[in-house]
Design a protein around this motif. Structure first.
Motif, PDB file in Angstrom:
ATOM      1  N   LYS A  96      18.297  39.619 -57.742  1.00  0.00           N
ATOM      2  CA  LYS A  96      19.928  38.402 -57.078  1.00  0.00           C
ATOM      3  C   LYS A  96      20.235  38.089 -57.892  1.00  0.00           C
ATOM      4  O   LYS A  96      19.455  37.299 -58.976  1.00  0.00           O
ATOM      5  N   TRP A  98      23.589  34.770 -59.650  1.00  0.00           N
ATOM      6  CA  TRP A  98      24.792  33.615 -59.469  1.00  0.00           C
ATOM      7  C   TRP A  98      25.257  33.858 -60.275  1.00  0.00           C
ATOM      8  O   TRP A  98      24.699  33.503 -61.978  1.00  0.00           O
ATOM      9  N   LEU A 118      25.471  33.441 -66.509  1.00  0.00           N
ATOM     10  CA  LEU A 118      24.222  32.651 -65.650  1.00  0.00           C
ATOM     11  C   LEU A 118      24.673  31.949 -65.039  1.00  0.00           C
ATOM     12  O   LEU A 118      24.293  31.052 -66.016  1.00  0.00           O
ATOM     13  N   GLY A 119      24.420  31.493 -63.717  1.00  0.00           N
ATOM     14  CA  GLY A 119      24.044  30.403 -62.799  1.00  0.00           C
ATOM     15  C   GLY A 119      22.824  29.986 -62.371  1.00  0.00           C
ATOM     16  O   GLY A 119      21.872  29.877 -62.327  1.00  0.00           O
ATOM     17  N   ARG A 120      22.397  31.568 -61.817  1.00  0.00           N
ATOM     18  CA  ARG A 120      21.019  31.819 -61.380  1.00  0.00           C
ATOM     19  C   ARG A 120      20.051  32.595 -61.299  1.00  0.00           C
ATOM     20  O   ARG A 120      21.252  33.510 -60.730  1.00  0.00           O
ATOM     21  N   ILE A 121      19.365  33.032 -61.305  1.00  0.00           N
ATOM     22  CA  ILE A 121      18.234  34.343 -61.239  1.00  0.00           C
ATOM     23  C   ILE A 121      17.020  34.684 -60.463  1.00  0.00           C
ATOM     24  O   ILE A 121      16.648  34.119 -60.450  1.00  0.00           O
ATOM     25  N   THR A 122      17.217  35.403 -59.931  1.00  0.00           N
ATOM     26  CA  THR A 122      15.860  36.086 -59.178  1.00  0.00           C
ATOM     27  C   THR A 122      14.693  35.908 -59.923  1.00  0.00           C
ATOM     28  O   THR A 122      14.874  36.210 -61.410  1.00  0.00           O
ATOM     29  N   GLU A 123      13.638  35.147 -59.962  1.00  0.00           N
ATOM     30  CA  GLU A 123      12.289  35.375 -60.714  1.00  0.00           C
ATOM     31  C   GLU A 123      11.601  37.140 -60.904  1.00  0.00           C
ATOM     32  O   GLU A 123      12.047  37.252 -59.756  1.00  0.00           O
ATOM     33  N   MET A 136      29.267  30.798 -56.802  1.00  0.00           N
ATOM     34  CA  MET A 136      28.246  29.954 -56.932  1.00  0.00           C
ATOM     35  C   MET A 136      28.030  29.804 -55.663  1.00  0.00           C
ATOM     36  O   MET A 136      27.067  29.010 -55.034  1.00  0.00           O
TER      37      MET A 136
END
Lengths: 180, 851
Positions: A96, A98, A118-123, A136
């Protein structure tokens, strides 16, 4: 309307697995109802068994659509996912991404996702892997293919592309007539 | 040296002194003498021969500096107070002048030798005890030399071949020489001479006085200590001897503590007593010496004198101080050596595997423990002093001793205390070096405690890695400064430079801790620590130690370089999955999920502290945590509160499983806003599920966490809604993926069960939390018990500790309403490792309950 051939199933599932991995199982083995994939007019539909049975009463030319359209086979035999599959993809997504509020609109106009948005990213997201884009507020916005892995993203400059655009919910407006 | 001239001189002086002696205590007479000398001196300068002599005398004086220093330090008042002569001391026959001069020369050589020895810290001390004078004890008995007290100073011991009186005479001669050299100090010297007159009796008198001072504070303390350690001895004679020796120990110790400047030499006597065969005496003397050294060791490190410094002329005080320091150092070293010998001897002897009677074994063991205690005590209390490294080495080497357990416990504890007390970072670094070497040598197979000590390193809050922003600012400042610097002439610049140098020197002498240096030390310590941790993780053949390593890693995770992030996460993931796999395959009888949870938390910690650069969703860790939470409900010890290495603190104790899970919850949901509601709901649901099967304290702690989730995420009230279903589909409780289990298709029916729990507090608290859940985030209408649980100090740690003991007493289990609710602070969950205030709160609560 017919079930997919083996060749078609392979192509389709390969594509799907890019986004949801092994969670395809959950699409088929559902505890509430049995669901299946049906091909109609080169499009693949995800439909519950009961509806599918009812749809058999309708002639091929008269039947416009049933269930949820996941995408269509192109003339060259490849499969293209449509934005209508987003609900299911989002539910079972493996990777995912965000995007920040200021990145939502650019993405929904059909642009790629930039590092700055880019707000957030799966590792551990690998390169060239299907990923679902969320706002978000955890609302799915579309999906695409990652241009960089998570670790590479870290070093990327703000204007670099993180995800290549594939489909977004803006298409419901932009491609109303072709969407079907 | 020109003997004849010297002899003549000494003869003259001797005569002069004799005159003085006859005129005992006559101040006037002495004052009259002074001008005489002053007149003499210019004459000496005229005479060539005499000039030569005076130079020799300088030499002589230099070499015998200690004596005069010792004399200068005599307490004039005590001399005047006690004019009476002690009975026990026989008068010494007067020596002829000839023989005296001979002795003088012999003594010179001897002393030369001694001095070099002293500074080289050569521990070999001449111990030939001949011609000792009998000494009177408290009971008035005369004791023969073997047990005689060491009353005189160490340097005097070297002269013990000579009769006492000649020593005194010689000293006086030196004094005179000194007078000639140092005209300015003539007055002072005269004062000392006054004292000299009664010198013969003085020491004995002091000794007697000290006998009478039995009730001083320090004395009592030591005596108590001794009593505790006392062992029964069946033989009467032995008993008496022990009592005598004990008394002596106390006396000597108190006398040293009272006036270390003058009685420093008595340290030797203490050491001698410690060589007694009797174990009890040995122990006592070790403890006594410990107390004495702890008291008299100065607040600085004694530095070795360089060759040039030794040769340079120094004032009387400095000489005296040097003398004192070297004596202290020698004795201290020998004390340490004897302690080390005891310890080493024990283990060597044990290796030989000789069977002994149980009593003897116990005895040697207790002696060993005493020795260890002394060493650790010194390490903790006087780490700044010399031989720290030696003590450290000795202590660290015993950290991993398996038998007897107390040894390693004590050592580990002392190291931990050293870490916590360490202001400069220097000790930590040294200890760290030694410990990491030890761990390596043991092939990473050490006791858990050894690694637990690292948790006490003061790196967590103190060490800050240099921020880029800070550096930038620094640079900016530099630029500004350069611009602002006014024009200086060459001369002015020169002055400025000199000033800077002076300032630098001043800084060196200041006792303040240099921050930069400290940072450097701590950074190095940290590097070693991480090197050790990483290697242990990599080896990963030692499951026993993993929780400790991971805990440490989690604690210092924010200091890890971000470059290691990927590798570290990968390693953690490996360990976590391996562990879970083993558990699922039922291999290795793993009942505790601690290792896995430590991995998860370490990963969260890493991410939390460095996640600013990129926001990463640790999916695998989330999922693993979700999956493994079920295991908690199968473990009866899930909420067991363990004790930490240093018992008093709760911050450092190793965490129980439920605690780890709740910390994980904090990282996931409380400290950062979690985006996916499905996930939050899934975790909440699962936490509620496992509460049904857990011990009381864990249930309460879990309920607390659910409460905070309710407050933070008001949408969770859908879970408390039993009628309307929000989502579609079915809840899949057995699925180990929080994103797919569709939690909104179910409700938190567990609260219904908890409301009829056997434990009254749980009943109440579940009611309260349930009410909060239904109302969204409001605390106001949360049922009749709301006021009781409003206190911000009530958090999961509080519950874990308060209800940790499994003794159910219906009368006491109700949490009493808190009468005065303290001012509310804004409370954002508890920090990882932060646990402050509970114990105090508990105490208050206890008080209120008692009232």
């Amino acid at each position: 309307m017919r079930p997919l051939t083996e060749e078609e199933t392979k192509v389709f599932f390969q594509k799907l697995a890019q986004y949801i991995g092994r969670n395809i199982v959950h699409l088929i083995n559902r505890p509430d109802d049995t669901y299946c994939f049906r091909l109609h007019n080169n499009r693949v539909y995800y439909v519950s068994e009961s509806i599918m049975k009812k749809a058999t009463c309708i002639g091929r030319d008269q039947l416009l659509s049933l269930g949820v359209c996941f995408g269509k086979f192109t003339k060259t035999g490849k499969f293209r996912l449509h934005i209508t599959a987003l609900d299911y993809l989002a539910q079972y997504a493996k990777y995912k991404i965000w995007v920040k509020p200021n990145g939502e609109m650019p993405f929904m106009y059909g642009n790629h996702v930039l590092k700055a948005h880019l707000g957030r990213i799966t590792e551990d997201t690998p390169e060239h892997q299907g990923a679902i884009i969320y706002s978000m507020n955890d609302i799915p916005l579309g999906f695409g293919v990652t241009a960089r892995s998570t670790s590479d993203c870290r070093k990327l400059d703000p204007t670099g592309i993180v995800v290549f655009h594939q489909a977004d919910i803006g298409e419901y407006l932009r491609g109303e007539e072709t969407l079907l | 040296m020109d003997f004849k001239t010297k002899n003549k001189k000494s003869v003259n002086q001797f005569k002069g002194r004799n005159n003085k002696k006859n005129g005992n205590k006559n101040n006037n007479k002495k004052k009259q003498e002074k001008p005489e000398k002053k007149i003499k001196e210019p004459k000496l300068v005229d005479n060539d021969e005499d000039v030569e002599i005076s130079e020799d005398d300088i030499q002589f004086f230099k070499e015998h500096g200690g004596f005069s220093g010792f004399l200068a330090n005599l307490d004039a008042d005590s001399l005047m107070d006690t004019p009476e002569q002690p009975k026990g001391k026989p008068k010494m026959p007067e020596k002829t002048e000839e023989s005296e001069s001979e002795i003088d020369d012999i003594e010179l050589d001897e002393e030369d030798e001694w001095e070099t020895r002293a500074i080289k810290k050569n521990s070999a001390n001449i111990d030939n005890e001949i011609n000792r004078l009998p000494i009177k004890t408290a009971e008035g008995q005369l004791v023969k030399p073997k047990e005689a007290l060491e009353v005189v100073e160490l340097n005097e011991e070297e002269l013990k071949d000579n009769p006492l009186l000649t020593e005194k005479q010689k000293k006086k001669l030196e004094k005179k020489n000194q007078l000639k050299e140092e005209r300015k100090k003539a007055k002072k010297a005269a004062k000392t001479k006054e004292e000299e007159v009664t010198f013969n009796d003085e020491e004995d008198e002091k000794y007697i006085q000290e006998h009478n001072k039995m009730n001083t504070k320090s004395q009592k303390k030591i005596e108590n200590e001794e009593e505790d350690e006392e062992e029964e001895d069946s033989k009467l004679a032995n008993k008496k001897k022990i009592i005598n020796l004990k008394e002596e120990l106390g006396l000597v110790a108190s006398s040293i503590i009272e006036d270390p400047d003058n009685n420093i030499g008595k340290l030797k006597r203490l050491r001698e007593i410690s060589q007694d065969d009797n174990i009890a005496i040995k122990k006592l003397s070790y403890l006594t010496q410990l107390a004495v050294y702890k008291d008299i060791i100065p607040g600085y490190r004694i530095r070795q004198l360089s060759e040039s410094e030794k040769n340079a002329r120094v004032s009387k005080e400095v000489k005296k101080l040097r003398q004192y320091e070297s004596t202290l150092l020698i004795n201290y070293q020998q004390y340490l050596q004897s302690l080390d010998n005891v310890i080493e001897g024990y283990f060597k002897y044990k290796k030989l595997n000789i069977k002994e009677s149980e009593k003897k074994q116990n005895e040697s063991k207790s002696l060993l423990l005493i020795a260890i205690q002394c060493l650790t005590d010194l390490l903790v209390n006087v780490p700044h002093f010399n031989f720290r490294i030696n003590i450290l080495t000795a202590v660290v080497a015993r950290m991993n001793i398996k038998n007897p357990v107390e040894v390693s416990n004590k050592c580990c504890k002392s190291i931990a205390t050293l870490f916590t007390k360490d202001e400069t970072g220097e000790y930590s670094l040294e200890a760290m070096k030694l410990i990491s070497r030890l761990v390596k040598n043991k092939n990473y197979n050490v006791r858990e405690q050894v690694l637990q000590t690292f948790l006490y390193l003061r790196l967590k809050d103190e060490l800050r890695l240099p921020d880029k922003e800070e550096e930038k600012e620094k640079n900016k400042n530099n630029k500004r400064k350069k611009k602002q610097q006014p024009f200086l002439t060459r001369k002015a610049r020169k002055v400025l430079k000199e000033n800077k140098e002076v300032e630098k020197e001043m800084k060196e002498y200041e006792a303040t801790i240099d921050l930069e240096r400290k940072q450097k030390m701590q950074t190095e310590t940290l590097n070693m620590l991480f090197a050790l941790y990483f290697r242990m993780l990599k080896n990963n053949n030692n499951n026993r130690l993993l929780p400790t390593v991971l805990e440490g890693l989690g604690r210092f995770a924010h200091l890890i370089n971000i470059d290691f992030f990927d590798d570290l996460i990968a390693v953690l993931k490996n360990i976590m999955t391996d562990q879970y796999k083993n558990y699922m395959d039922n291999k290795g009888h793993i009942t505790s999920a601690c290792t896995a949870f430590h991995c998860i938390i370490a990963a969260f910690q890493l991410l939390f502290k460095q996640g600013d650069i990129i926001n990463i969703d640790l999916n695998d860790f989330n999922r693993s945590m979700y999956a493994q939470m079920i295991r908690l409900s199968l473990n009866p010890n899930v909420g067991k509160v363990s004790h930490s290495l240093l018992k008093s603190d709760s911050v450092y104790r190793s965490k129980s499983e439920i605690e780890l899970v709740l910390i994980g919850f904090e990282f996931l949901f409380i400290k950062k806003k979690q985006l996916s509601f499905e996930r939050i709901a899934a975790f909440t649901k699962r936490l509620a599920t496992i509460t049904i099967n857990m011990p009381v304290n864990s249930v309460l702690a879990a309920l607390y966490m659910i409460k905070s989730l309710f407050i933070k995420y008001s949408r969770l009230n859908q879970l408390m809604d039993s009628e309307g279903r929000v989502g579609t589909g079915v809840y899949m409780g057995l699925l180990d993926d929080p994103d797919l289990c569709n939690p909104f298709a179910t409700s938190l029916w567990e609260f219904g069960l908890l409301k009829s729990h056997f434990h009254p507090t749980i009943r109440e608290y579940a009611d309260y939390v349930g009410a909060i859940g239904r109302n969204g985030s409001s605390n106001v209408t949360a049922g009749p018990h709301a006021a009781k649980y409003l206190d911000y100090k009530i958090d999961y740690n509080y519950f874990l500790e308060r209800f940790g003991v499994h003794k159910f007493n219906p009368q006491k289990e109700f949490l009493r309403p808190i009468k005065s609710i303290p001012k509310r602070k804004r409370h954002q969950g508890t920090m990882y490792g932060f646990n402050g205030g509970e114990s105090q709160f508990l105490k208050n609560l206890q008080k209120q309950v008692n009232i």
